[in-house]
Design an enzyme around this catalytic site. Structure first.
Site, PDB file in Angstrom:
ATOM      1  N   GLY A   9       0.927  -1.218   0.007  1.00  0.00           N
ATOM      2  CA  GLY A   9       0.052  -0.150   0.112  1.00  0.00           C
ATOM      3  C   GLY A   9       0.785   1.365   0.103  1.00  0.00           C
ATOM      4  O   GLY A   9       0.430   2.410   0.691  1.00  0.00           O
ATOM      5  N   GLY A  12      -0.666   5.162  -1.068  1.00  0.00           N
ATOM      6  CA  GLY A  12      -1.509   5.875  -0.305  1.00  0.00           C
ATOM      7  C   GLY A  12      -0.900   7.094   0.407  1.00  0.00           C
ATOM      8  O   GLY A  12       0.418   7.455   0.263  1.00  0.00           O
ATOM      9  N   GLN A  13      -1.743   7.725   1.215  1.00  0.00           N
ATOM     10  CA  GLN A  13      -1.352   8.974   1.872  1.00  0.00           C
ATOM     11  C   GLN A  13      -0.217   8.588   2.910  1.00  0.00           C
ATOM     12  O   GLN A  13       0.811   9.418   2.590  1.00  0.00           O
ATOM     13  CB  GLN A  13      -2.554   9.529   2.940  1.00  0.00           C
ATOM     14  CG  GLN A  13      -2.382  10.918   3.296  1.00  0.00           C
ATOM     15  CD  GLN A  13      -3.422  11.135   4.648  1.00  0.00           C
ATOM     16  OE1 GLN A  13      -4.047  10.373   5.120  1.00  0.00           O
ATOM     17  NE2 GLN A  13      -3.427  12.557   4.711  1.00  0.00           N
ATOM     18  N   ASP A  35       2.029  -1.809  -4.495  1.00  0.00           N
ATOM     19  CA  ASP A  35       0.641  -1.336  -4.271  1.00  0.00           C
ATOM     20  C   ASP A  35      -0.082  -1.883  -5.569  1.00  0.00           C
ATOM     21  O   ASP A  35       0.455  -2.509  -6.691  1.00  0.00           O
ATOM     22  CB  ASP A  35       0.444   0.121  -4.619  1.00  0.00           C
ATOM     23  CG  ASP A  35      -0.653   0.783  -3.767  1.00  0.00           C
ATOM     24  OD1 ASP A  35      -1.807   0.404  -4.276  1.00  0.00           O
ATOM     25  OD2 ASP A  35      -0.527   1.590  -2.743  1.00  0.00           O
ATOM     26  N   ILE A  36      -1.634  -1.882  -5.272  1.00  0.00           N
ATOM     27  CA  ILE A  36      -2.221  -2.707  -6.328  1.00  0.00           C
ATOM     28  C   ILE A  36      -2.334  -1.871  -7.425  1.00  0.00           C
ATOM     29  O   ILE A  36      -3.018  -2.214  -8.545  1.00  0.00           O
ATOM     30  CB  ILE A  36      -3.645  -3.013  -5.713  1.00  0.00           C
ATOM     31  CG1 ILE A  36      -4.579  -4.031  -6.454  1.00  0.00           C
ATOM     32  CG2 ILE A  36      -4.413  -1.584  -5.498  1.00  0.00           C
ATOM     33  CD1 ILE A  36      -5.470  -4.702  -5.758  1.00  0.00           C
ATOM     34  N   ARG A  37      -1.883  -0.390  -7.360  1.00  0.00           N
ATOM     35  CA  ARG A  37      -2.120   0.436  -8.632  1.00  0.00           C
ATOM     36  C   ARG A  37      -0.794   1.424  -8.533  1.00  0.00           C
ATOM     37  O   ARG A  37      -0.066   1.422  -7.628  1.00  0.00           O
ATOM     38  CB  ARG A  37      -3.267   1.373  -8.195  1.00  0.00           C
ATOM     39  CG  ARG A  37      -3.215   2.280  -7.031  1.00  0.00           C
ATOM     40  CD  ARG A  37      -4.409   3.051  -6.820  1.00  0.00           C
ATOM     41  NE  ARG A  37      -4.037   3.574  -5.409  1.00  0.00           N
ATOM     42  CZ  ARG A  37      -3.722   4.756  -4.854  1.00  0.00           C
ATOM     43  NH1 ARG A  37      -3.389   5.584  -5.892  1.00  0.00           N
ATOM     44  NH2 ARG A  37      -3.455   5.082  -3.690  1.00  0.00           N
ATOM     45  N   TYR A 143     -15.059   0.033   9.515  1.00  0.00           N
ATOM     46  CA  TYR A 143     -13.535   0.159   9.698  1.00  0.00           C
ATOM     47  C   TYR A 143     -12.982   0.112  11.070  1.00  0.00           C
ATOM     48  O   TYR A 143     -12.179  -0.713  11.196  1.00  0.00           O
ATOM     49  CB  TYR A 143     -13.200   1.593   9.068  1.00  0.00           C
ATOM     50  CG  TYR A 143     -11.974   2.110   9.431  1.00  0.00           C
ATOM     51  CD1 TYR A 143     -10.813   1.599   8.470  1.00  0.00           C
ATOM     52  CD2 TYR A 143     -11.699   3.237  10.011  1.00  0.00           C
ATOM     53  CE1 TYR A 143      -9.517   2.342   8.710  1.00  0.00           C
ATOM     54  CE2 TYR A 143     -10.348   3.753  10.136  1.00  0.00           C
ATOM     55  CZ  TYR A 143      -9.323   3.225   9.514  1.00  0.00           C
ATOM     56  OH  TYR A 143      -8.108   3.907   9.423  1.00  0.00           O
ATOM     57  N   LYS A 147     -10.397  -2.570  12.386  1.00  0.00           N
ATOM     58  CA  LYS A 147      -9.118  -2.122  13.180  1.00  0.00           C
ATOM     59  C   LYS A 147      -9.267  -2.682  14.517  1.00  0.00           C
ATOM     60  O   LYS A 147      -8.166  -3.312  15.299  1.00  0.00           O
ATOM     61  CB  LYS A 147      -9.054  -0.613  13.345  1.00  0.00           C
ATOM     62  CG  LYS A 147      -8.649  -0.035  12.051  1.00  0.00           C
ATOM     63  CD  LYS A 147      -7.198  -0.484  11.444  1.00  0.00           C
ATOM     64  CE  LYS A 147      -6.829   0.352  10.219  1.00  0.00           C
ATOM     65  NZ  LYS A 147      -5.715  -0.381   9.521  1.00  0.00           N
TER      66      LYS A 147
HETATM   67  C1  AKB Z   1     -10.262   7.871   8.707  1.00  0.00           C
HETATM   68  O1  AKB Z   1     -10.668   8.941   8.945  1.00  0.00           O
HETATM   69  O2  AKB Z   1     -10.828   6.838   8.355  1.00  0.00           O
HETATM   70  C2  AKB Z   1      -8.774   7.678   9.013  1.00  0.00           C
HETATM   71  C3  AKB Z   1      -8.659   7.401  10.547  1.00  0.00           C
HETATM   72  C4  AKB Z   1      -9.015   8.236  11.440  1.00  0.00           C
HETATM   73  O3  AKB Z   1      -8.042   6.093  10.573  1.00  0.00           O
HETATM   74  N1  AKB Z   1      -8.360   8.793   8.553  1.00  0.00           N
END
Ligand code: AKB
Length: 315
Positions: A9, A12-13, A35-37, A143, A147
């Site tokens: 990855g 990414g940012q 990365d995938i791209r 998400y 996590k």
């Molecule tokens: C998001 O906003 O999803 C991320 C994070 C806080 O993990 N930047």
């Protein structure tokens, strides 16, 4: 032979800046960006780059064996806002990629792993101010659930199989080199870009929504400091709380107005408001400070100074 480092990855940012910093420290050839791209041209020009899917165990194993990789940074993930739209894809990417690297660690094919967690592990019932390291965690986003589960698996692999996996709970990250994608804290990057390009920004979070944030240089420094730390000193093998500053949209707007006269902001909250409302306002990171000497450098003023001056140079 110098140790090889693999970034999954890398486009990414965080991945982009992490790759460039690791290449500065260890030499270009030692850091394999994947990365995938395709991403920023700088990544390809400054060292090895391969297309690689972080959910494909056999493909990662091939790269690890071919380059004699010792350390892996897993930066591929689907962030909070996008994950709400594609729950199963988010779960499969976020968990599948983590299991791939944890299993490489278990099989002793790699020595050390970095995996990012997030303030999203906390939920609406978590204490909001100075959220402690160990507290009630009931994440209410796809998400955040991935996590939190990831943190449990990291600690499990460390305890059961001795896998040296290290992690921080990143707050929202602010940077000018690479755009974030699909997060709830992305407004804190968009606001600078829009202020400089158009003198105006419509914020998708409402006034008063205070969230923990960090400038990218601090995030990269924290990541590498944790990876360099003596393993004996690390008392947390799930993920460390990490903090630098906390602010609401109107506060960041005020600092921008001082540098970009006439900048105006209005508010049009959308589905991301509910996600932001479930997260902490501020974070207690004393464990990271105690265990591996973490200390941020950038506050909101300094971040705005840096963002405005760097983005102006790109015009
Ligand atoms: C998001 O906003 O999803 C991320 C994070 C806080 O993990 N930047």
């Amino acid at each position: 032979m110098a140790k090889s480092i693999l970034i999954l990855g890398a486009c990414g940012q965080i991945g982009t800046e992490l790759t460039l910093e690791l290449r500065k420290r260890h030499g270009s050839e030692a850091v394999i960006a994947t990365d995938i791209r395709h991403g920023d041209a700088q990544l390809k020009e400054s060292g090895p780059f391969e297309l690689l899917d972080a959910t494909d165990y056999a493909a990662i194993e091939d790269v690890v064996m071919h380059h004699e990789v010792e350390e892996v940074y897993l930066m591929a993930a689907m962030l909070s806002a996008t994950a709400e739209k594609f729950p199963m894809r988010a779960w499969n990417l976020n968990m599948g990629s983590l299991f791939n690297v944890l299993n490489l660690g278990k099989e002793r094919k790699i020595d050390k792993i970095f995996w990012p967690s997030s303030i999203a592990v906390f939920g609406p019932n978590t204490p909001k101010k100075e959220t402690p390291q160990n507290t009630l965690m009931e994440p209410s986003t796809v998400y955040g659930i991935s996590k939190q589960a990831g943190e449990r698996w990291c600690e499990y692999y460390f305890k059961k199989f001795g896998v040296d996996v290290r992690s921080v709970r990143y707050p929202g990250l602010i940077s000018w080199k690479t755009l974030p994608g699909g997060g709830t804290t992305d407004y804190a990057v968009e606001i600078y870009r829009e202020a400089i390009a158009h003198g105006q920004y419509t914020c998708f979070l409402k006034k008063g929504t205070q969230l923990p944030m960090m400038y990218m240089d601090d995030a990269i420094r924290a990541t590498l400091q944790l990876m360099d730390a003596d393993p004996e000193r690390l008392t947390i093998r799930s993920s460390y709380n990490l903090a630098a500053m906390s602010f609401a949209p109107e506060e960041i707007a005020e600092t921008i107005q001082q540098k970009v006269p006439g900048f105006k902001m209005d508010y049009k909250p959308d589905f991301r408001q509910e996600i932001a409302d479930s997260w902490p306002n501020s974070i207690d990171d004393s464990k990271a400070r105690e265990d591996w000497g973490w200390k941020p450098v950038y506050d909101l003023e300094k971040t705005t100074e840096e963002m405005v001056s760097q983005l102006n140079k790109l015009r």
